[in-house]
Enzyme design. Structure first.
Site, short mmCIF file in Angstrom:
data_model
loop_
_atom_site.label_atom_id
_atom_site.label_comp_id
_atom_site.label_asym_id
_atom_site.label_seq_id
_atom_site.Cartn_x
_atom_site.Cartn_y
_atom_site.Cartn_z
N CYS A 1 -11.32 8.91 24.90
CA CYS A 1 -10.42 7.77 25.28
C CYS A 1 -11.25 6.63 26.68
O CYS A 1 -11.53 7.82 27.31
CB CYS A 1 -8.86 8.17 25.52
SG CYS A 1 -7.87 6.05 26.60
N LEU B 1 -10.81 3.67 29.30
CA LEU B 1 -10.66 2.20 29.10
C LEU B 1 -11.11 1.13 30.87
O LEU B 1 -11.14 2.18 31.57
CB LEU B 1 -9.13 2.05 29.74
CG LEU B 1 -7.76 1.25 30.05
CD1 LEU B 1 -7.82 0.26 28.88
CD2 LEU B 1 -6.37 1.71 30.01
N GLU C 1 -15.52 9.17 20.76
CA GLU C 1 -14.40 9.28 19.40
C GLU C 1 -14.49 7.88 18.66
O GLU C 1 -13.50 6.94 19.42
CB GLU C 1 -13.31 9.60 19.56
CG GLU C 1 -12.12 10.56 18.55
CD GLU C 1 -11.05 11.64 19.63
OE1 GLU C 1 -10.24 11.18 19.01
OE2 GLU C 1 -11.28 12.53 20.52
N SER D 1 -11.66 0.84 20.14
CA SER D 1 -10.46 -0.34 20.33
C SER D 1 -11.84 -2.29 19.91
O SER D 1 -12.97 -1.16 20.11
CB SER D 1 -9.49 -0.46 21.59
OG SER D 1 -10.62 -0.77 22.55
#
Length: 517
Positions: free
Chosen positions: A373, A375, A407, A411
């Site tokens: 993840c 961000l 992964e 987005s």
């Protein structure tokens, strides 16, 4: 008889056929009390009125508020609006009435008569046995292979198909299955293709230009792993983090009592959250943390990177996941942080280290993912920090001696950031005259950059750098690629210095990789 309705050119159209064409949703004037979920109303947004759909209606401090989705706009622009922003002087579009669902008969309530009829059909369609009289008679007439395509036992009939044909001049005929079986076969092929992993060929089916692709991502919103997350509405109007007031994009499962407040206050060092400004001020007087609770593994003039183990710092990492869920629609894990390592990027001043962004990574990834993840916080976006995070994840892969890839699914903003990084990296590697890359291959590029061969191949095809020449594929530096390379050198970019990375790949024992609550 069908009554005829006049057509557009004066001819009559049957009423049954005219009813099949979709009619626009009915619209009429309405009041506040008549509005319901699914209506489309005109809402004031940035000095203009836009058509928006009501997704939820809620009462906050005695006043109704409406959660709206603006038509033809990204999902992250959905927001709560008060009554005074609705324009009820225009007609309201009402949702279409739902069609009644067909009653489905449960399997245990099937009548015996239908079972008998089905059994008779199966007996009628079943081919005769090989040694039966009907089969011998068919072989005697030379029709043994006619119904091979309709038999149920495919392995046994395959040997019959392979037998040599007779020496007579009769042309061999191939039996075709009925239309129903052809349709089911096509459906099976589609299902099988849908289950295959995404390859370069499947990614190239939609030949969009870059502008069309950005527009498609802008209007379609982020990809989601959990279908229930799509229906959830954003539960906070704004958050305050340090000197920044940020408007969240998506739902995040913070405690429900905080959702009644106008603003949520988050400590930018320990990431604790409060609904009252007084509680937050008391916390800031006591909070002693000035950097993420982990080891600093990189520092240069601009940024620092910290490595945090999710098992050792569960509370801080869970708070980080709750914060990131406000801006990631596809994130589904908030509390199970033990299997992950978190790498946080910060900027420094006299007050301490301020969180800019982060990426998480599995301690043991079976698919060799180097990012789970990622961000960049909205207040630091469009400053080059996103590519810096991606570059750092590949620097760690180089230290590990592995090829890595993020992964999936990514987005929409993550997908654009990774494609831009891959393009810049491949172009800079191949166009650099100081490197002798005249005799190179895709595997060589993957080894130098730590990108997977699939990501390298996809990038080369996207840049139109793969050409077929004299029976083989070659990598060609086009004029557009060289122009992009010169623009990269003129642009001021944030770069990492690999010499300042002080880090060894962590090694975990089987006991440390056993996670449980």
């Amino acid at each position: 008889m069908d009554q005829a309705s006049p057509g557009t050119n004066g001819s009559s159209v049957p009423a049954s056929r005219a009813s099949k064409s979709e009619s626009p949703p009915p619209s009429s004037m309405a009041t506040i009390t008549q509005l319901r979920v699914g209506c489309k109303v005109w809402v004031s947004k940035d000095g203009d009125f836009r058509l928006a759909e009501l997704l939820s209606i809620h009462t906050k401090k005695g006043q109704p508020i409406f959660y709206v989705h603006y038509q033809d706009y990204n999902k992250r622009l959905d927001e709560w609006v008060p009554v005074d922003r609705l324009d009820l002087s225009r007609p309201v579009q009402w949702p279409k009435p739902e069609k009644p669902k067909k009653a489905v008969v449960p399997p245990n309530k099937v009548s015996k008569d239908s079972l008998l009829v089905r059994d008779r059909k199966n007996k009628r369609a079943r081919p005769p046995a090989k040694n039966s009289k009907a089969a011998k008679a068919a072989r005697a007439r030379g029709k043994e292979n006619v119904d091979v395509g309709t038999t149920d036992d495919a392995p046994e009939t395959a040997t019959d198909v392979a037998t040599p044909l007779s020496t007579n001049n009769a042309t061999p005929t191939v039996s075709t299955p009925p239309e129903d079986e052809q349709k089911t076969g096509e459906n099976d092929m589609v299902d099988l293709d849908a289950t295959q992993p995404e390859t370069i060929e499947s990614m190239q089916l939609d030949n969009y230009s870059r502008e069309e692709e950005i527009e498609k991502l802008r209007t379609s919103g982020s990809m989601t792993q959990n279908a229930h997350e799509v229906a959830r509405v954003r539960n906070f109007m704004k958050i305050q983090m340090g000197h920044h007031e940020v408007e969240p994009w998506y739902f995040s499962p913070y405690p429900i009592e905080l959702t009644e407040e106008d603003c949520m206050y988050i400590c930018e060092f320990c990431l604790c959250y409060y609904g009252s400004i007084k509680q937050f001020q008391r916390h800031r007087m006591k909070c002693q943390l000035q950097h993420p609770p982990g080891n600093e593994i990189y520092r240069d003039e601009n940024v620092s990177f910290f490595e945090i183990d999710g098992r050792r710092q569960r509370t801080w990492c869970r708070n980080l996941c709750l914060l990131s869920k406000l801006f990631l629609d596809h994130k589904t894990l908030y509390y199970d942080v033990d299997p992950f390592l978190f790498y946080c990027m910060t900027t420094r001043d006299e007050l301490g280290h301020h969180l800019v962004g982060y990426f998480s990574k599995e301690k043991e990834s079976a698919e060799q993912y180097n990012v789970a993840c990622i961000l960049t916080l909205p207040q630091y976006q469009r400053h080059g920090f996103g590519k810096l995070l991606i570059a750092f994840s590949y620097e760690l892969s180089k230290k590990e001696g592995k090829l890595g890839s993020p992964e999936k699914p990514l987005s929409d903003l993550g997908l654009l950031s990774y494609r831009a990084y891959w393009s810049d990296t491949v172009i800079e590697l191949l166009a650099d005259e100081s490197r002798d890359m005249k005799e190179t291959s895709i595997d060589d590029i993957a080894t130098v950059t730590s990108m997977t061969t699939q990501d390298v191949l996809h990038t080369l095809q996207t840049l139109n750098m793969l050409k077929y020449y004299k029976g083989q594929h070659i990598i060609c530096l086009t004029a557009g690629v060289m122009e992009h390379y010169h623009k990269l050198h003129k642009k001021r970019r944030r770069l990492l210095d690999p010499q300042k990375l002080i880090w060894k790949p962590p090694v975990f024992t089987p006991a440390q990789l056993r996670f449980a609550w």
